[in-house]
Each structure stands twice: as structure tokens, then as C-alpha cells.
Enzyme design. Structure first.
Site, PDB file in Angstrom:
ATOM      1  N   SER A  10       0.849  -1.199   0.000  1.00  0.00           N
ATOM      2  CA  SER A  10       0.000   0.000   0.000  1.00  0.00           C
ATOM      3  C   SER A  10       0.885   1.251   0.000  1.00  0.00           C
ATOM      4  CB  SER A  10      -0.864   0.014   1.252  1.00  0.00           C
ATOM      5  OG  SER A  10      -0.032   0.209   2.378  1.00  0.00           O
ATOM      6  N   LYS A  11       0.237   2.409  -0.135  1.00  0.00           N
ATOM      7  CA  LYS A  11       0.983   3.679  -0.079  1.00  0.00           C
ATOM      8  C   LYS A  11       1.714   3.800   1.261  1.00  0.00           C
ATOM      9  CE  LYS A  11      -0.230   6.854  -3.470  1.00  0.00           C
ATOM     10  NZ  LYS A  11      -1.598   6.969  -3.960  1.00  0.00           N
ATOM     11  N   ARG A  12       1.029   3.357   2.324  1.00  0.00           N
ATOM     12  CA  ARG A  12       1.638   3.474   3.647  1.00  0.00           C
ATOM     13  C   ARG A  12       2.869   2.566   3.752  1.00  0.00           C
ATOM     14  NH1 ARG A  12      -0.835   1.637   8.543  1.00  0.00           N
ATOM     15  NH2 ARG A  12      -2.803   1.635   7.428  1.00  0.00           N
ATOM     16  N   ALA A  27       4.772   1.808   1.344  1.00  0.00           N
ATOM     17  CA  ALA A  27       5.825   2.461   0.567  1.00  0.00           C
ATOM     18  C   ALA A  27       6.511   3.520   1.436  1.00  0.00           C
ATOM     19  CB  ALA A  27       5.240   3.094  -0.687  1.00  0.00           C
ATOM     20  N   ALA A  28       5.705   4.262   2.194  1.00  0.00           N
ATOM     21  CA  ALA A  28       6.266   5.306   3.057  1.00  0.00           C
ATOM     22  C   ALA A  28       7.127   4.673   4.146  1.00  0.00           C
ATOM     23  CB  ALA A  28       5.136   6.129   3.670  1.00  0.00           C
TER      24      ALA A  28
END
Ligand code: GLU
Length: 499
Positions: free
Chosen positions: A258-260, A262-263
Site C-alpha cells: 500500500s501507499k503506507r 511504501a512510506a
């Protein structure tokens, strides 16, 4: 084994709404490979109809990422082509005309429901735990009434009219036939009230007009795949061969990326964004090799592939629909392997920007001498300044305690450095071969292990405990610099000895 023999027309059709990550890189790569393998065309189409989410920076990053990977397109926004324009935002009228054709043929209809009604509808459906979809209120409108409301200036969207009963069977090249009941497919919006088409219509129209033979795209489009087939069939067009790629799992293998996630990876010093990988010193050859193996494999053991190998060996049949986990340590491994294959002049040019970014003033000739010394040792290009920055430093400022050899006193180390100075200053030649034997002999005379003496000299000359091979390093640095650094080390050891 090539699975497709006719030249294909394939497209990579990203929406520039955010940064370009390895998932996009992989989709682009597989399309590119099939085009090159079959002597076909690779089209880049920018799907920028969603003007609210469009980012000009994202588009620039996208083009740069693809170029960096070496995935050059035959038709696209900057290079043009027979089906220009390749920005969907410039093709609005085309889509609108096709949408009106669908309305005329009874495959689509104007819908006047207000956003407020739709919100309420969704809330009611949610409270009843029903799937959220349009209830078909405007499907019923007699066309003359709809036309009258349009003429009266009422705001409307155009929706696709999914058949009220029956089912549709679509074919994914990897997954085989998929049958879906029509009652489970929503009447999706094709054109918004501002007259702009949405992805579902725009992409199908473009794939048709651009004569796309194979669609290779992410599996996030599997749920709307039946809708897409419905649209194409409503027009009576030929369908492309559809292939939906596997999803990516987090490095742990547990759950979708997810984007999270990736962060979080970025916090750990890694990134899934292609241009970040470039900055981190990964080379495109390695990234291509790495992403090719996420969801594709040639056999059960071959891992090393150049882009030419991939063009030869890629096949749709060997794609795996099962989720692919991101294995970061594998990228390091591939990076090392591909760096070792580079021509020295090429490697020298590639490490140059990393030296410059680290504040070094470098010259090409010197870089070329250093390249063979670091080629075997570089995990990533950005390690080059850390490993070999001392070649360009004026002074290396060794840490004095590190100048003291293993199991030796400062006085003994001082004597060793002084003798080494003498030996080296008397040499007629300064090649790595010429310094090798005299320094080993010196170790023996001093009753030291070679590793003890060379360890001291390494710190004195490079300022580091770990460095490229010492004799080669000495030779590249040259007599003047080496002797000066030994002098400095002597002074530091004298200070220590005096303390
Ligand atoms: N614009 C879509 C995306 O960014 C492309 C999907 C497709 O390849 O059809 O995911």
C-alpha cells in the site's frame, strides 16, 4: 519460446497522478519486451482525463523513469505517431462522439441523478449492507424525455447500460475465462457532467483506434474488466488479448503493498519509486532484471538477464498470476552483478555524478583509473564516494588510533610507517607490481605480518580501514600523494607517541 509471432501493438497507459513506482515500471517493461520481441510497436499513452488528480510533475517523472530504464516508445506524447494526440485530455471530442453512438444504439443513456441523490442512495445501500451501485432510475427514461431535459440545460452524465440479465464471459490470458453475472456489474459513468470521458470509455476507444492487439495491465483492472469487454462488444469491435499482471506484496510477503507500506519502506532507507532507486545508486540494468522476475520467470533457475536476454526470452505464458513479493536484497544482488559487467569507461561515467553530489571535484582520467579498483566492490553506485572518495581528497585525516597496527604500539607503528616511506621513496617505479614485493619484504624485516603493515599503510594512505586493493591504490595515487600521506601519518603517530 515466443508465444506471439505476429508483430504486436501494445501500450503503456499510465495516469500521471503520483510518483512512478516499480509496479508501473514492470507493466511498461512487459509491454516493451513483447513489442521488441515481435517487431511490433510500443505506445505510450497518457491517461490524464482526471484533471483533478493530474500532476505535471508526475508526468515528467514518468517519462524520465521510463527513459532511465531504457524503455523507449515508438509512439507517444513527445515522439508523436499516426494516432496522435497521445494525451487523452486532448481527445475529449473523440470520446464524446463514441459515447453518443452508444446512446443512439441503446447501450448507454443520459443520467440526470444529482450527486446528492447518489450520495443518499449509497448511504441507504450501505445501511442495508448492499453493494453500492447505481439503481438504474434513469435507464427507464424514454429517449424523447431525456432529450428534452438535455435541451432544457439539465446537468447529466452518460452511463453504460449493462444488460439487465444474463452474464458475460471474458478471457484473461493467464487466468482463462471469467464469467460474471450482469446484475453484478454497475452502470458505470462513461462521460461526466462536464463532458469529459472517464477511463473506462476513453481507454477502450483508444485501444480500438490505436489498433492495440494486446493489453497488459495491472490486476487492479480485473474487477472492471467485464465492463470493458461489454463496452467493446457494444461497439462491435475486436477485443485485444488481455493480460492482467500479478499484484505486489510487501517485502514481508504478507499483504498487498500500500501507499503506507511504501512510506514505511522509505523510512527504512528504501524506496519503490524508480527515480529514488536511481539516486540510491541502482543501475537500470539491475532494476529491469529485478522487476522482470516479479511475476515472470524463464525457468526455475536462471536469474541473470540483460534487456536483450529478456527481449529474446520473455513470454506471456510464463507470467505468473500469483502475487509477487518485493525482495529488496535481491535488487542489491542484481545491482552488483550488473555493475561488474559494465565497461570501465561506462562505469567511470556512471559513478561520476555520485562523486560530484558528494562534493568531489573529479576528473575523467582519474575516474577511469579508479573504475577497475571499485568495480568488484560496489553494491550501489552511490557507495563510490564512500569507498573511493580519498582518491580526490587533499588530506585524508586518518584517525590516529587507527594508525596503530594490530597488536602493536604507537612507536612500532611509527617505525613501520617511516621505513615504508623510505622503501617507497627509493623505488624507481610506482606500479602496483613494483610496490608489492618491497613492502612484503619490509614486513618480514620488521617481523610483522604483511596484514599488520599493510593495515597501517592503508589507514595512512586512504584514511579508511577498508579500501580498494592497496597496491593498485598506491599506484593510482602516485608517489607524491602517497609519500605526503605517509609523512602526515608519521606526524600523527609522533604526536601519539609523545603523549
Ligand atoms: N490509466 C490506467 C492506470 O493508470 C491504465 C490502465 C490500463 O492499462 O488500461 O492504471
Amino acid at each position: 519460446m515466443a508465444s506471439v509471432s505476429e508483430p504486436v501493438r501494445v501500450r503503456f497507459a499510465p495516469s500521471p497522478t503520483g510518483r512512478t513506482h516499480l509496479g508501473s515500471g514492470r507493466t511498461a517493461l512487459f509491454n516493451f519486451l513483447l513489442a521488441r520481441q515481435t517487431g511490433g510497436e510500443f505506445i505510450l499513452r497518457i491517461e490524464d482525463t482526471d484533471r483533478k488528480r493530474y500532476q505535471a510533475d508526475a508526468e515528467r517523472e514518468l517519462l524520465e523513469s521510463l527513459r532511465w530504464l531504457g524503455l523507449h516508445w515508438d509512439e507517444g506524447p513527445d515522439v508523436g505517431g499516426p494516432h496522435a494526440p497521445y494525451h487523452q485530455s486532448q481527445r475529449g471530442e473523440i470520446y464524446l462522439n463514441y459515447a453518443l453512438q452508444l446512446v443512439e444504439r441503446g447501450h448507454a443513456y443520459p443520467c440526470f441523478c444529482s450527486p446528492q441523490r447518489l450520495t443518499e442512495l449509497r448511504q441507504q445501500q450501505a445501511s442495508r449492507k448492499e453493494s453500492q451501485r447505481y439503481d438504474g432510475l434513469c435507464r427507464q427514461l424514454p429517449p424523447p424525455e431525456a432529450q428534452a431535459r438535455i435541451r432544457a440545460g439539465e446537468s447529466y452524465v452518460i452511463r453504460f447500460k449493462i444488460p439487465g440479465s444474463g452474464s458475460i464471459t471474458v478471457r484473461d490470458h493467464l487466468r482463462g475465462n471469467i464469467t460474471v453475472q450482469n446484475q453484478n456489474i454497475d452502470d458505470y459513468i462513461l462521460v461526466k457532467s462536464d463532458g469529459l470521458a472517464l477511463y473506462h470509455l476513453a481507454a477502450m476507444v483508444d485501444d480500438h483506434l490505436m489498433k492495440v492487439t494486446h493489453v497488459i495491465r495491472g490486476s487492479e483492472w480485473l474487477p472492471t474488466f467485464p465492463l470493458h469487454a461489454h463496452i467493446i462488444r457494444a461497439f462491435g469491435w475486436e477485443e485485444p488479448i488481455w493480460t492482467h499482471l500479478s499484484i505486489f506484496l510487501k517485502p514481508s510477503g504478507k499483504g498487498k503493498m500500500s501507499k503506507r507500506d511504501a512510506a514505511n519502506l522509505m523510512k527504512d532507507g528504501f524506496s519503490i519509486y524508480l527515480l529514488d532507486l536511481r539516486e540510491m545508486g541502482y543501475i537500470p540494468e539491475a532494476v529491469v532484471n529485478w522487476i522482470a522476475l516479479m511475476g515472470w520467470g524463464y525457468d526455475d533457475h536462471t536469474e541473470f538477464f540483460t534487456i536483450d536476454d529478456l527481449i529474446e526470452k520473455f513470454s506471456l505464458e510464463r507470467l505468473n498470476p500469483a502475487p509477487a513479493a518485493i525482495n529488496i536484497s535481491k535488487l542489491d544482488h542484481f545491482n552488483g552483478m550488473h555493475i561488474r559487467r559494465l565497461e570501465l569507461a561506462d562505469l567511470a561515467q556512471r559513478v561520476k555524478p555520485y562523486f560530484e553530489a558528494a562534493g568531489y571535484q573529479v576528473d575523467d582520467e582519474r575516474l577511469l583509473e579508479i573504475a577497475p579498483l571499485i568495480q568488484e566492490r560496489l553494491p550501489t553506485l552511490d557507495d563510490a564516494p564512500r569507498i573511493a572518495g580519498f582518491f580526490f581528497d587533499e588530506d585524508v585525516n586518518p584517525d590516529p588510533p587507527e594508525l596503530v597496527g594490530k597488536n602493536m604500539t604507537a612507536a612500532e607503528s611509527l617505525a613501520a610507517v617511516q621505513r615504508a616511506y623510505q622503501v617507497l621513496s627509493e623505488l624507481a617505479e610506482f606500479s602496483s607490481e613494483a610496490v608489492d614485493e618491497p613492502l612484503r619484504n619490509l614486513a618480514e624485516q620488521l617481523d610483522l605480518k604483511a596484514a599488520q603493515l599493510l593495515g597501517i599503510l592503508r589507514v595512512a594512505i586512504t584514511g579508511q580501514r577498508v579500501s580498494p586493493p592497496l597496491f593498485e591504490t598506491i599506484s593510482v595515487l602516485g608517489r607524491e600523494v602517497v609519500l605526503r600521506r605517509l609523512k602526515e601519518a608519521t606526524a600523527l603517530l609522533q604526536d601519539m607517541h609523545a603523549d
